[in-house]
Design an enzyme around this catalytic site. Structure first.
Site, PDB file in Angstrom:
ATOM      1  N   ASP A 306       0.713  -1.168  -0.023  1.00 22.15           N
ATOM      2  CA  ASP A 306      -0.040   0.026   0.064  1.00 22.15           C
ATOM      3  C   ASP A 306       0.814   1.147  -0.024  1.00 22.15           C
ATOM      4  O   ASP A 306       1.884   1.294   0.871  1.00 22.15           O
ATOM      5  CB  ASP A 306      -0.893  -0.007   1.245  1.00 22.15           C
ATOM      6  CG  ASP A 306      -1.839   1.315   1.324  1.00 22.15           C
ATOM      7  OD1 ASP A 306      -2.818   0.965   0.538  1.00 22.15           O
ATOM      8  OD2 ASP A 306      -1.744   2.315   1.722  1.00 22.15           O
ATOM      9  N   ILE A 307       0.648   2.237  -1.022  1.00 23.62           N
ATOM     10  CA  ILE A 307       1.555   3.318  -0.978  1.00 23.62           C
ATOM     11  C   ILE A 307       1.131   4.367   0.296  1.00 23.62           C
ATOM     12  O   ILE A 307      -0.174   4.634   0.472  1.00 23.62           O
ATOM     13  CB  ILE A 307       1.077   4.159  -2.200  1.00 23.62           C
ATOM     14  CG1 ILE A 307       1.483   3.134  -3.394  1.00 23.62           C
ATOM     15  CG2 ILE A 307       1.879   5.371  -2.411  1.00 23.62           C
ATOM     16  CD1 ILE A 307       1.255   3.708  -4.819  1.00 23.62           C
ATOM     17  N   GLU A 349      -4.873   2.366  -4.284  1.00 25.85           N
ATOM     18  CA  GLU A 349      -3.359   2.333  -4.192  1.00 25.85           C
ATOM     19  C   GLU A 349      -2.816   1.119  -3.587  1.00 25.85           C
ATOM     20  O   GLU A 349      -1.399   0.906  -3.093  1.00 25.85           O
ATOM     21  CB  GLU A 349      -2.689   3.432  -3.312  1.00 25.85           C
ATOM     22  CG  GLU A 349      -3.385   3.259  -1.939  1.00 25.85           C
ATOM     23  CD  GLU A 349      -4.833   4.136  -1.470  1.00 25.85           C
ATOM     24  OE1 GLU A 349      -4.957   4.679  -0.565  1.00 25.85           O
ATOM     25  OE2 GLU A 349      -5.505   4.364  -2.705  1.00 25.85           O
TER      26      GLU A 349
END
Length: 434
Positions: A306-307, A349
């Site tokens: 996950d960004i 994301e």
């Protein structure tokens, strides 16, 4: 009420169902399973009558949520926050929807309108446009299905014609054999007559006349037989030529359809923005890898990436910067994993990575190397440096696991990594420390 009015009302109801789906997605965890199922049914062209059971289930869930809300009233989001959330959900819906090539430009323009943060009046037009696009996609899918059905029907008819031609050729061959048997019988008969005439003839002249007559009849029958066989061969060759032409045409049509279906299938499994496999492709692959793991019991690990602070990138630098970030992260994950690993964009994301023949400690080591590389990749947008880090949750398959169970545990590990400060990787550890 005439048929056209009924069709218009059905289209309106269909439009309202899709609007309801867009508005409610992400609004409550109890609604999500119903909305996901409705979304899948809509993509397959389900009619309102086919959606009725699921809509009734949504109605009951809404009543349940309403009763809960009466017992626990909390502060509501501001209208602007609701609009922002709605725009985000529309953008995600457009991004994750498999769209045929002819609608790609329309989809891109609509996403630009969504990212322009329209005012409340323009927002309604954006929603109408999104609904209209989804309806157009649905009608196109139905038309495509009708086209395939038409092709299969035409294929059946042509195969029937080819079968008829083959039967004609077979009949011609059987007739040739029958006439050949008749000719042999006639020749034997005439030869027998010649033999009898030889014994009965008392003068040479008489013998010559009778023999000549028998030979003339034989020659005439041979000529007629040759003409008949020549005609049958000509007809058979004509039928064979027709069959060959039809088979070649069928091969061309079938190859064209096969190529088209493969292209559409590949597009359905590909994320347009990053070029990576999408969630649907991941579900196919994880099922295959899980079955292989159950059979051979080689270690298998799942990582969820996950960004960090992705919304801040969108808010600070714009959605184009966000899109560039997603594309870059997708390529970095793909380029820095092994050939046997599988990387997909799960949504938003989030990315997923399947690592066969890899126990959790080894998966953690690999993930840390990738995380460190991304942190120091020097990402910038329009000459401005942007801090880019990822968090990762890892879980290894264990006995009696289903892949959904492993995903939940990897997601919990990701949550632990986020809670611990982000920009780190964590392996799932249950309450017993395992």
């Amino acid at each position: 009420m005439n048929n056209s009015s009924s069709v218009e009302q059905e289209k309106l109801l269909y439009k309202l169902v899709i609007q309801f789906l867009i508005f409610c997605q992400g609004s409550h965890k109890l609604l999500e399973p119903h909305l996901l199922r409705i979304g899948k049914r809509l993509k397959t062209g389900a009619s309102l009558s086919e959606l009725a059971p699921e809509l009734q289930a949504v109605s009951k869930t809404l009543l349940h949520i309403s009763k809960q809300s009466e017992q626990n009233v909390g502060p509501e989001d501001s209208p602007q926050q609701q609009n922002d959330y709605l725009l985000q959900r529309i953008d995600e819906l457009l991004l994750n929807t498999a769209v045929p090539m002819r609608f790609q430009q329309q989809k891109a323009r609509l996403r630009q309108r969504v990212k322009a943060n329209p005012d409340p009046q323009s927002l309604n037009k954006v929603i109408d446009s999104a609904v209209a696009l989804l309806l157009d996609i649905k009608e196109y899918a139905v038309a495509e299905q009708k086209g395939i059905d038409g092709f299969l029907s035409n294929l059946t008819d042509q195969l029937g014609e080819i079968e008829q031609h083959a039967e004609i050729v077979g009949q011609s061959a059987r007739l040739t054999l029958d006439h050949r048997d008749q000719l042999n019988a006639q020749i034997n008969f005439e030869l027998s007559n010649i033999k009898d005439s030889t014994h009965q003839a008392k003068e040479l002249a008489s013998l010559k006349n009778m023999t000549g007559e028998h030979l003339d009849r034989l020659m005439l029958q041979l000529v007629e037989q040759k003409q008949m066989e020549d005609e049958r061969q000509r007809q058979a060759q004509q039928q064979i030529s027709l069959m060959t032409e039809k088979l070649q045409a069928l091969e061309t049509e079938t190859e064209t359809l096969r190529t088209k279906l493969k292209i559409e299938h590949d597009r359905a499994l590909c994320d347009v923005l990053t070029g990576l496999p999408n969630r649907l492709a991941y579900k196919d692959r994880v099922e295959m890898e899980a079955n292989r793991w159950k059979r051979y019991r080689e270690p298998l690990s799942l990582a969820i990436w996950d960004i960090d602070f992705f919304k801040n990138i969108n808010n600070s630098y714009g959605h184009k910067a966000g899109d560039k970030t997603l594309a870059l992260v997708g390529q970095l994950l793909l380029n820095n994993c092994r050939a046997t690993d599988f990387v997909a964009r799960y949504g938003g994301e989030e990315f997923v990575m399947l690592m066969p023949n890899t126990p959790a400690p080894r998966a953690l080591e690999m993930a840390e190397n990738i995380r460190d590389m991304i942190e120091h990749c020097g990402f910038n947008y329009n000459g401005e440096s942007i801090s880019l880090t990822l968090s990762c949750g890892i879980c290894e398959f264990t006995s009696h696991d289903q892949h959904d169970d492993v995903f939940v545990r990897a997601d919990q590990a990701l949550y632990q990594a986020k809670q611990a400060g982000r920009n780190q990787c964590a392996v799932f550890i249950n309450e017993m420390g395992l």
